[in-house]
Design a protein around this motif. Structure first.
Motif, PDB file in Angstrom:
ATOM      1  N   THR A   1       0.850  -1.184   0.000  1.00 18.85           N
ATOM      2  CA  THR A   1       0.000   0.000   0.000  1.00 18.85           C
ATOM      3  C   THR A   1       0.888   1.236   0.000  1.00 18.85           C
ATOM      4  O   THR A   1       1.833   1.323   0.758  1.00 18.85           O
ATOM      5  N   ARG A   2       0.570   2.182  -0.839  1.00 17.05           N
ATOM      6  CA  ARG A   2       1.336   3.423  -0.909  1.00 17.05           C
ATOM      7  C   ARG A   2       0.854   4.370   0.187  1.00 17.05           C
ATOM      8  O   ARG A   2      -0.346   4.514   0.393  1.00 17.05           O
ATOM      9  N   VAL A   3       1.783   4.970   0.891  1.00 13.49           N
ATOM     10  CA  VAL A   3       1.445   5.887   1.977  1.00 13.49           C
ATOM     11  C   VAL A   3       2.308   7.130   1.903  1.00 13.49           C
ATOM     12  O   VAL A   3       3.338   7.149   1.244  1.00 13.49           O
ATOM     13  N   GLU A   4       1.864   8.157   2.596  1.00 16.57           N
ATOM     14  CA  GLU A   4       2.658   9.369   2.734  1.00 16.57           C
ATOM     15  C   GLU A   4       3.213   9.430   4.140  1.00 16.57           C
ATOM     16  O   GLU A   4       2.587   8.951   5.083  1.00 16.57           O
ATOM     17  N   GLY A   5       4.383  10.005   4.268  1.00 18.45           N
ATOM     18  CA  GLY A   5       5.002  10.167   5.568  1.00 18.45           C
ATOM     19  C   GLY A   5       5.527  11.574   5.708  1.00 18.45           C
ATOM     20  O   GLY A   5       5.257  12.450   4.885  1.00 18.45           O
ATOM     21  N   GLU A   6       6.312  11.772   6.757  1.00 21.53           N
ATOM     22  CA  GLU A   6       6.875  13.089   7.017  1.00 21.53           C
ATOM     23  C   GLU A   6       8.328  12.952   7.445  1.00 21.53           C
ATOM     24  O   GLU A   6       8.663  12.072   8.235  1.00 21.53           O
ATOM     25  N   CYS A   7       9.182  13.822   6.924  1.00 16.90           N
ATOM     26  CA  CYS A   7      10.579  13.862   7.353  1.00 16.90           C
ATOM     27  C   CYS A   7      10.609  14.514   8.731  1.00 16.90           C
ATOM     28  O   CYS A   7      10.129  15.633   8.903  1.00 16.90           O
ATOM     29  N   VAL A   8      11.154  13.786   9.727  1.00 13.67           N
ATOM     30  CA  VAL A   8      11.167  14.304  11.097  1.00 13.67           C
ATOM     31  C   VAL A   8      12.553  14.750  11.552  1.00 13.67           C
ATOM     32  O   VAL A   8      12.668  15.497  12.517  1.00 13.67           O
ATOM     33  N   SER A   9      13.605  14.284  10.878  1.00 14.16           N
ATOM     34  CA  SER A   9      14.957  14.731  11.233  1.00 14.16           C
ATOM     35  C   SER A   9      15.944  14.255  10.179  1.00 14.16           C
ATOM     36  O   SER A   9      15.576  13.573   9.231  1.00 14.16           O
ATOM     37  N   HIS A  10      17.200  14.632  10.372  1.00 14.75           N
ATOM     38  CA  HIS A  10      18.293  14.164   9.519  1.00 14.75           C
ATOM     39  C   HIS A  10      19.282  13.393  10.367  1.00 14.75           C
ATOM     40  O   HIS A  10      19.319  13.552  11.587  1.00 14.75           O
ATOM     41  N   TYR A  11      20.081  12.550   9.718  1.00 17.24           N
ATOM     42  CA  TYR A  11      21.184  11.882  10.404  1.00 17.24           C
ATOM     43  C   TYR A  11      22.418  11.995   9.538  1.00 17.24           C
ATOM     44  O   TYR A  11      22.326  12.185   8.329  1.00 17.24           O
ATOM     45  N   TRP A  12      23.575  11.937  10.173  1.00 19.80           N
ATOM     46  CA  TRP A  12      24.837  12.134   9.467  1.00 19.80           C
ATOM     47  C   TRP A  12      25.730  10.918   9.656  1.00 19.80           C
ATOM     48  O   TRP A  12      26.462  10.818  10.640  1.00 19.80           O
ATOM     49  N   PRO A  13      25.685   9.975   8.702  1.00 16.47           N
ATOM     50  CA  PRO A  13      26.608   8.844   8.784  1.00 16.47           C
ATOM     51  C   PRO A  13      28.023   9.305   8.446  1.00 16.47           C
ATOM     52  O   PRO A  13      28.234  10.449   8.043  1.00 16.47           O
ATOM     53  N   SER A  14      28.969   8.433   8.579  1.00 18.85           N
ATOM     54  CA  SER A  14      30.363   8.811   8.304  1.00 18.85           C
ATOM     55  C   SER A  14      30.555   9.197   6.843  1.00 18.85           C
ATOM     56  O   SER A  14      29.762   8.846   5.982  1.00 18.85           O
ATOM     57  N   GLY A  15      31.588   9.927   6.582  1.00 18.04           N
ATOM     58  CA  GLY A  15      31.941  10.288   5.211  1.00 18.04           C
ATOM     59  C   GLY A  15      31.348  11.596   4.734  1.00 18.04           C
ATOM     60  O   GLY A  15      31.383  11.893   3.547  1.00 18.04           O
ATOM     61  N   GLY A  16      30.752  12.388   5.620  1.00 18.69           N
ATOM     62  CA  GLY A  16      30.212  13.673   5.211  1.00 18.69           C
ATOM     63  C   GLY A  16      28.879  13.600   4.497  1.00 18.69           C
ATOM     64  O   GLY A  16      28.486  14.542   3.819  1.00 18.69           O
ATOM     65  N   TYR A  17      28.176  12.503   4.628  1.00 15.96           N
ATOM     66  CA  TYR A  17      26.885  12.352   3.974  1.00 15.96           C
ATOM     67  C   TYR A  17      25.759  12.689   4.941  1.00 15.96           C
ATOM     68  O   TYR A  17      25.959  12.794   6.143  1.00 15.96           O
ATOM     69  N   VAL A  18      24.550  12.843   4.406  1.00 14.05           N
ATOM     70  CA  VAL A  18      23.367  13.125   5.223  1.00 14.05           C
ATOM     71  C   VAL A  18      22.220  12.251   4.716  1.00 14.05           C
ATOM     72  O   VAL A  18      22.149  11.909   3.538  1.00 14.05           O
ATOM     73  N   GLY A  19      21.347  11.890   5.618  1.00 14.62           N
ATOM     74  CA  GLY A  19      20.164  11.118   5.253  1.00 14.62           C
ATOM     75  C   GLY A  19      18.959  11.659   5.997  1.00 14.62           C
ATOM     76  O   GLY A  19      19.083  12.465   6.919  1.00 14.62           O
TER      77      GLY A  19
END
Length: 90
Positions: free
Chosen positions: A37-55
């Motif tokens: 089932t397709r649903v909508e969500g909401e971005c609640v925060s970011h996280y920063w794994p190693s290597g200078g990336y963001v998710g």
């Protein structure tokens, strides 16, 4: 000589088992994706794994009062901003 053959047999059988397990998991994931089932969500925060990336960390309502929280892949810039709606849109 016998020990080498036994090691080779174990390695081949182990590799075949890993391959079959991964193929099964991929088929199952594809089946779930196509039937889900397709649903909508909401971005609640970011996280920063190693290597200078963001998710992004996003929450989705899974029905019956359940909430699902997932992390996106790693990106060089944030894929969405906090508060943005994510998922399918009409």
């Amino acid at each position: 000589m016998l020990a080498i053959r036994m090691i080779l047999v174990v390695m081949v059988c182990g590799s075949a088992l890993v391959l079959c397990t991964n193929l099964y998991a991929l088929r199952k994931a594809k089946r779930l994706e196509s039937a889900g089932t397709r649903v909508e969500g909401e971005c609640v925060s970011h996280y920063w794994p190693s290597g200078g990336y963001v998710g992004a960390v996003c929450t989705y309502s899974a029905g019956a009062g359940q909430e699902l929280t997932v992390r996106s892949s790693r990106y060089s810039v944030p894929p969405v901003e906090v508060g943005d709606v994510v998922g399918d849109r009409p």
